[in-house]
Design a protein around this motif. Structure first.
Motif, PDB file in Angstrom:
ATOM      1  N   GLN A   1      35.858  86.216   1.803  1.00 54.13           N
ATOM      2  CA  GLN A   1      35.830  85.483   2.953  1.00 54.13           C
ATOM      3  C   GLN A   1      36.741  85.737   4.237  1.00 54.13           C
ATOM      4  OE1 GLN A   1      34.407  81.620   1.901  1.00 54.13           O
ATOM      5  NE2 GLN A   1      34.850  80.743   4.036  1.00 54.13           N
ATOM      6  N   ASN A   2      37.973  86.205   3.759  1.00 55.38           N
ATOM      7  CA  ASN A   2      38.889  86.403   4.784  1.00 55.38           C
ATOM      8  C   ASN A   2      38.532  87.597   5.645  1.00 55.38           C
ATOM      9  OD1 ASN A   2      40.687  84.278   3.934  1.00 55.38           O
ATOM     10  ND2 ASN A   2      41.767  85.815   2.793  1.00 55.38           N
ATOM     11  N   ASP A   3      37.660  88.663   5.203  1.00 57.18           N
ATOM     12  CA  ASP A   3      37.391  89.559   5.844  1.00 57.18           C
ATOM     13  C   ASP A   3      35.995  89.315   6.591  1.00 57.18           C
ATOM     14  OD1 ASP A   3      39.097  91.072   4.650  1.00 57.18           O
ATOM     15  OD2 ASP A   3      38.025  91.951   3.080  1.00 57.18           O
ATOM     16  N   ALA A   4      35.504  88.259   6.554  1.00 55.62           N
ATOM     17  CA  ALA A   4      34.035  88.029   7.181  1.00 55.62           C
ATOM     18  C   ALA A   4      34.173  87.704   8.693  1.00 55.62           C
ATOM     19  CB  ALA A   4      33.555  86.699   6.561  1.00 55.62           C
TER      20      ALA A   4
ATOM     21  N   ASP B   1      38.940  83.209  11.327  1.00 57.48           N
ATOM     22  CA  ASP B   1      39.183  82.148  10.763  1.00 57.48           C
ATOM     23  C   ASP B   1      39.030  80.995  11.848  1.00 57.48           C
ATOM     24  OD1 ASP B   1      39.973  79.941   9.335  1.00 57.48           O
ATOM     25  OD2 ASP B   1      41.978  80.893   8.364  1.00 57.48           O
ATOM     26  N   LEU B   2      38.132  80.154  11.869  1.00 59.29           N
ATOM     27  CA  LEU B   2      38.167  79.314  12.972  1.00 59.29           C
ATOM     28  C   LEU B   2      39.086  78.072  12.768  1.00 59.29           C
ATOM     29  CD1 LEU B   2      34.189  78.515  12.821  1.00 59.29           C
ATOM     30  CD2 LEU B   2      35.307  80.090  14.203  1.00 59.29           C
TER      31      LEU B   2
ATOM     32  N   LEU C   1      39.555  76.682  19.155  1.00 59.55           N
ATOM     33  CA  LEU C   1      39.976  75.370  19.243  1.00 59.55           C
ATOM     34  C   LEU C   1      39.873  74.981  20.975  1.00 59.55           C
ATOM     35  CD1 LEU C   1      41.665  73.153  17.992  1.00 59.55           C
ATOM     36  CD2 LEU C   1      43.708  74.381  18.753  1.00 59.55           C
ATOM     37  N   LEU C   2      40.150  76.180  21.951  1.00 65.45           N
ATOM     38  CA  LEU C   2      39.887  75.625  23.253  1.00 65.45           C
ATOM     39  C   LEU C   2      38.449  75.374  23.565  1.00 65.45           C
ATOM     40  CD1 LEU C   2      41.914  78.822  24.690  1.00 65.45           C
ATOM     41  CD2 LEU C   2      42.280  76.253  25.076  1.00 65.45           C
TER      42      LEU C   2
END
Length: 173
Positions: free
Chosen positions: A3-6, A9-10, A17-18
């Motif tokens: 999942q880290n490679d997908a 990371d929101l 965030l902006l």
């Protein structure tokens, strides 16, 4: 693939965030403007014309972050409803510079109070030093992105710092 490679990371993406902050600001502004018969684009147009009378449709569209077609429809409605005036013929070229009428100014005054209340709520948890730092950081990000894109570092929508926190024309972008 983990999942880290997908992808991004929101939870750790400043861009996301902006965008979330921008969306929350727009929703809050729409809520206070709706009872006044306005939306963010309508307010932005009036604010831009108050600060820079005589802007063209294209300049207003850029400042309000909408298409020229969207701004043209809005200007026609604002003119029909008595908020702005434009000459029937272009004084130079094809540009029909728009100006606020007294009704437009009164409407903008009410909207500015409403939008200012949203900005005060948004900034309520920040000290003056944090507010100044936020303005500095956001301006730096804008300049970095614009300079990297096409060399342009200014926009008609750029408003001042803490001394000009009336919602700004670009608040709803």
């Amino acid at each position: 693939m983990s999942q880290n490679d997908a992808g991004i990371d929101l939870d750790k993406s400043l861009g996301y965030l902006l965008k979330e902050a921008s969306s929350a600001l727009r929703v809050a502004m729409e809520e206070v403007l709706r009872p006044l018969g306005m939306n963010v684009t309508h307010y932005s147009c009036l604010e831009l014309l108050a600060q820079r009378p005589g802007l063209s449709n294209s300049e207003l569209a850029r400042g309000a972050f909408v298409t020229r077609q969207t701004m043209n429809v809005l200007l026609q409605a604002l003119e029909r409803d008595g908020y702005v005036t434009r000459p029937s013929e272009a004084p130079v070229g094809k540009v029909l510079p728009a100006r606020l009428t007294p009704l437009g100014r009164r409407s903008l005054e009410q909207a500015t109070v409403a939008v200012r209340s949203v900005e005060l709520r948004m900034l309520g948890g920040l000290t003056e030093a944090e507010q100044s730092a936020a303005f500095r950081v956001l301006r730096s990000m804008i300049h970095s992105l614009r300079d990297g894109q096409d060399g342009h570092s200014s926009s008609p929508a750029c408003t001042g710092g803490p001394e000009r926190q009336g919602g700004g024309a670009g608040a709803g972008r």
